[in-house]
Enzyme design. Structure first.
Site, short mmCIF file in Angstrom:
data_model
loop_
_atom_site.label_atom_id
_atom_site.label_comp_id
_atom_site.label_asym_id
_atom_site.label_seq_id
_atom_site.Cartn_x
_atom_site.Cartn_y
_atom_site.Cartn_z
N ASP A 88 0.83 -1.21 0.00
CA ASP A 88 0.00 0.00 0.00
C ASP A 88 0.85 1.26 0.00
OD1 ASP A 88 0.80 -0.85 2.58
OD2 ASP A 88 -0.71 0.40 3.54
N GLU A 124 -0.75 -1.93 5.19
CA GLU A 124 0.11 -1.89 6.37
C GLU A 124 0.01 -0.57 7.11
OE1 GLU A 124 3.26 -0.93 8.98
OE2 GLU A 124 3.13 0.01 6.99
N GLU A 125 -0.28 0.50 6.36
CA GLU A 125 -0.17 1.85 6.91
C GLU A 125 -1.32 2.29 7.80
OE1 GLU A 125 2.41 3.61 6.75
OE2 GLU A 125 3.56 3.05 4.99
N ARG A 160 18.07 -6.62 14.89
CA ARG A 160 18.07 -6.53 16.34
C ARG A 160 17.17 -7.64 16.90
NH1 ARG A 160 19.83 -2.81 19.72
NH2 ARG A 160 19.08 -2.83 21.89
N HIS A 168 7.80 8.56 4.72
CA HIS A 168 6.58 9.38 4.80
C HIS A 168 6.86 10.85 4.46
CE1 HIS A 168 4.01 6.40 7.33
NE2 HIS A 168 4.94 5.75 6.64
#
Length: 398
Positions: A84, A142-143, A181, A368
């Site tokens: 998306d 996802e956003e 991580r 973004h």
């Protein structure tokens, strides 16, 4: 054995690298917002037409699940890419700018999809060398919460899956490097919407009104003490008021104000504390200013947790793999944004990591941002890294 299989896989992707970039640029020119990705989903589904795999469309909405079955018993690994875009007007200086006004791939999901399509095609071509199954999760939305991941999980996208892996390209990390991580790697998130209701009136007679702007302003100031005075200094948390809608006339005392806020935390405990304290502050302000309030509070994406054992084992294998384009593998700090891959990680032991994608020229703008750009050389690094993980996983699981 693994090295020879990887070599064949890498050669196939090298031959398709130009097509990988073409796909990325096509998707970049034709972005679609979360939950509206009709044409993008159709493009992805069409890519797999006549390929030796099983394709399930409309999974949890517009998600697509592709299963590559080696025909031999073994484990099942899922690999995920989102597709998306964002409601941003593009300002990046590229020849393949968005053709959709106000919509832009400003987070790299076009790159995720492009590398994943070429990787999946190449894995189909070598599947006889593997054992077990590969599940490719092409995820929508996802956003925007509730996000596509949880909807795809509810629609059985993870049935039979043992582990899940995901990559995000990062515009401000060095191109050619991988970053990882173990344990908590991205924040959990909540959002809230508050209406503070007072009594309106004339500016000349404030004693006859209860000013919602004063009460709301006090709330904005009061919640700043939650992070500084209610959280352990070693814990991570943030609160942002992104919208304060109190517009009116200069001589009118506002009767109601609307506020929208964002909460980030690196543990469920902190997220619980922040919600409790926000509610307590609102109760106090209601009593202090004789106002009422309405609160909508939504905990959405969880903290993203990388399974430590899976992460260390995967990184160990990657460090032993020769990927010519890979300059290094580094431990990184946890990242402040949230990511709905966290839902997969709550269901199955998972690993999410980053591929550096800083542009070769010009400023590296953050995700973004309307001038967001990535180095397209990061795509082959992502494809080979994820491909290497799949080969080690399924040959080991034979």
């Amino acid at each position: 054995m693994n090295a020879s299989i990887k070599s064949v896989l890498f050669e196939k992707m090298n031959a398709k690298q130009d097509r990988m970039i073409e796909i990325r640029r096509y998707l970049h020119e034709n972005p679609e917002l979360s939950f509206q990705e009709e044409k993008t989903a159709a493009y992805i589904a069409d890519f797999y037409k006549d390929k030796d795999c099983n394709v399930r469309i409309n999974v949890g909405g517009r998600g697509i699940v592709v299963t590559i079955d080696s025909g031999k018993p073994g484990k099942t690994v899922a690999i995920r890419a989102d597709f998306d875009a964002l409601p941003i007007e593009e300002e990046a200086d590229v020849q393949f700018k968005s053709k959709n006004p106000g919509v832009m791939h400003a987070c790299g999901h076009d790159g995720h999809t492009a590398y994943m399509l070429i990787l999946a095609e190449s894995l189909i071509e070598i599947k006889d060398s593997l054992a077990g199954k590969i599940v490719v999760l092409h995820q929508h939305a996802e956003e925007v919460p509730p996000g596509g991941a949880i909807k795809m999980i509810e629609d059985h996208a993870l049935d039979g899956v043992d582990n899940v892996f995901g990559i995000h390209v990062m515009s401000q990390m060095e191109t050619g490097k991988l970053f990882y991580r173990p344990e908590n790697i991205q924040t959990g998130r909540a959002n809230f919407h508050v209406k503070i209701q007072g009594v309106g009136g004339h500016g000349s007679s404030p004693h006859k009104a209860n000013d919602a702007i004063v009460a709301a302003s006090y709330f904005v100031v009061a919640i700043q003490s939650i992070v500084s005075r209610r959280l352990n200094p070693f814990d991570v948390g943030s609160i942002t008021i992104g919208n304060f809608d109190g517009r009116g006339s200069f001589n009118v005392i506002k009767d109601a104000v609307l506020l929208d806020g964002d909460v980030r935390s690196m543990s469920e405990e902190v997220r619980t504390i922040i919600e409790k304290e926000i509610r307590a502050k609102l109760d106090g302000i209601a009593a202090m200013f004789d106002v009422t309030y309405e609160l909508e509070y939504e905990n959405d994406y969880p903290v993203l947790y990388n399974d430590p054992e899976l992460t260390e084992e995967t990184i160990s294998h990657l460090k032993q793999t020769t990927i010519p384009e890979l300059k290094g593998i580094e431990l990184c700090d946890a990242q402040p944004p949230s990511e709905d891959f966290a839902y997969y990680a709550k269901e199955r032991p998972s690993m999410f990591f980053y591929v550096g994608a800083a542009p070769e020229e010009g400023e590296a703008y953050p995700h973004h941002h309307p001038k967001f750009k990535i180095s397209e050389s990061s795509l082959i690094v992502a494809a080979k890294a994820m491909g290497s993980i799949v080969v080690d996983y399924l040959v080991k699981g034979e």
